[in-house]
Design an enzyme around this catalytic site. Structure first.
Site, short mmCIF file in Angstrom:
data_model
loop_
_atom_site.label_atom_id
_atom_site.label_comp_id
_atom_site.label_asym_id
_atom_site.label_seq_id
_atom_site.Cartn_x
_atom_site.Cartn_y
_atom_site.Cartn_z
N SER A 1 44.55 42.09 35.56
CA SER A 1 45.92 42.46 35.95
C SER A 1 46.92 41.71 35.08
O SER A 1 48.04 42.16 34.88
CB SER A 1 46.16 42.12 37.42
OG SER A 1 45.17 42.74 38.21
N VAL B 1 34.37 44.84 33.45
CA VAL B 1 34.75 46.12 32.84
C VAL B 1 35.73 45.81 31.71
O VAL B 1 36.65 44.99 31.88
CB VAL B 1 35.39 47.07 33.87
CG1 VAL B 1 35.83 48.38 33.22
CG2 VAL B 1 34.41 47.35 35.01
N LYS C 1 33.89 38.62 36.03
CA LYS C 1 34.84 38.02 35.08
C LYS C 1 35.28 36.65 35.59
O LYS C 1 35.40 35.72 34.83
CB LYS C 1 36.06 38.91 34.87
CG LYS C 1 36.98 38.33 33.80
CD LYS C 1 37.98 39.31 33.30
CE LYS C 1 39.16 39.44 34.23
NZ LYS C 1 39.99 38.21 34.28
N ASP C 2 35.48 36.55 36.91
CA ASP C 2 35.81 35.26 37.50
C ASP C 2 34.50 34.58 37.88
O ASP C 2 34.16 34.46 39.07
CB ASP C 2 36.70 35.46 38.73
CG ASP C 2 38.03 36.08 38.35
OD1 ASP C 2 38.89 35.36 37.85
OD2 ASP C 2 38.18 37.30 38.52
N HIS D 1 38.69 46.82 39.09
CA HIS D 1 38.70 46.90 40.56
C HIS D 1 38.06 48.22 41.02
O HIS D 1 37.33 48.26 42.01
CB HIS D 1 40.13 46.85 41.11
CG HIS D 1 40.85 45.57 40.83
ND1 HIS D 1 41.92 45.49 39.97
CD2 HIS D 1 40.66 44.31 41.29
CE1 HIS D 1 42.37 44.25 39.93
NE2 HIS D 1 41.61 43.51 40.71
O1 PAF Z 1 39.87 37.40 42.25
C1 PAF Z 1 40.91 37.61 42.91
O2 PAF Z 1 41.60 38.61 42.74
C2 PAF Z 1 41.33 36.58 43.96
O3 PAF Z 1 41.03 35.29 43.55
C3 PAF Z 1 40.75 36.87 45.35
C4 PAF Z 1 39.23 36.78 45.36
C5 PAF Z 1 41.16 38.25 45.82
C6 PAF Z 1 41.28 35.85 46.35
O4 PAF Z 1 42.66 35.89 46.43
#
Ligand code: PAF
Length: 287
Positions: free
Chosen positions: A195, A185, A158-159, A39
């Site tokens: 997390s 990362v 990553k997502d 993040h």
């Molecule tokens: O990737 C995330 O942390 C969540 O899916 C997001 C984009 C903040 C939406 O809740």
């Protein structure tokens, strides 16, 4: 200037209104909190590209299925605020579920208008084992975009499926912002930052390391000229720790998200596994 923590939509909107009067470029980093170095890299990128940076911290109930980890998802708002302060973000927006959705928040809430991404892109990979997840993500991200009106929004690679769906949503719905993808990362041993890593026991953490090892092995073979997805699949699976339960390991074109049999430059190799109760994802883009 110190970062300010806001819990209410109206407060955020009135700050944004002032910034827009001065023509300031606004960056949004949407997160669910429990912030880590991944993040931090998004917030730093936002800081470098924008005049003002908003970090949203919201564990979004409508993107969790009934048997998922909504209740136990780590909530560390004081630490999150501290990190945002250190990097120089301007606002941490941490609304309650009630502030965002009103009463009775859940995916079966028939009173709520949802943003539903196309079936083709959600009935696969993470969407397959998490029905409704991407409707929840697209809905909350749209709400955040409407509240913050960012010029740029920053998402981690990553997502990968989430990133693809959000980019498509922005294009399809003519949303007035640019999505900035940011690289994964990793911990020094290769594990992708998440997390959810905090759920892992020491033993599980060791097993989880085989996820990135499997991806790096695919990359190594691809760089040696092996492009047959069956060979690469078998190799990756052989590297995975036997304690992991494989959800999917797939090869998809990073730009179209179509499945590919022959691997080439820009092939996304995406994986999801379960370790005990924890579900982890990772990916690598070849070439
Ligand atoms: O990737 C995330 O942390 C969540 O899916 C997001 C984009 C903040 C939406 O809740």
């Amino acid at each position: 200037m110190s970062v300010i923590l806001l819990n209410h939509i109206d407060e955020v909107k009135s700050n944004i209104k002032e910034w827009k009067k001065d023509n300031l470029k606004v960056g949004l980093v949407p997160t669910m909190g429990a912030l880590h170095a991944g993040h931090a890299s998004l917030i730093k990128k936002a800081k470098a590209m924008c005049d003002k940076v908003v970090v949203s911290v919201f564990v979004n109930p409508v993107q969790f299925g009934p048997n998922e980890d909504y209740d136990k998802y780590p909530r560390t708002i004081e630490k999150d605020k501290q990190l945002c302060e250190e990097i120089g973000a301007d606002i941490v927006f941490a609304p309650s579920a009630k502030e965002m959705y009103g009463e009775n928040v859940n995916l079966s809430n028939t009173e709520l208008t949802y943003v539903c991404p196309p079936y083709n892109y959600i009935d696969c990979l993470c969407g397959k084992s998490r029905p409704g997840h991407f409707d929840g993500v697209a809905t909350v991200v749209t709400k955040l975009f409407n509240i913050v009106q960012p010029d740029f929004a920053f998402f981690g690679q990553k997502d990968a499926q989430q990133l693809f769906i959000i980019k498509k949503m922005v294009k399809d719905l003519n949303m007035n912002l640019e999505i900035i993808p940011c690289p994964i990362v990793r911990e020094s041993d290769g594990l992708a930052m998440s997390s959810r890593n905090s759920y892992l026991s020491i033993e599980e953490r060791k097993s989880a390391l085989s996820i990135s090892k499997a991806l790096f092995e695919v990359e190594k073979l691809y760089n040696k000229g092996i492009t047959d997805s069956n060979i690469l699949f078998d190799t990756a699976v052989s590297v995975l720790d036997k304690k992991l339960e494989l959800d999917y390991l797939e090869f998809r074109d990073f730009n179209t998200f179509e499945k590919v049999d022959k691997i080439s430059k820009n092939t996304l190799t995406a994986i999801a596994v379960k370790i005990g109760k924890t579900r982890l994802i990772d990916n690598i883009i070849l070439g």
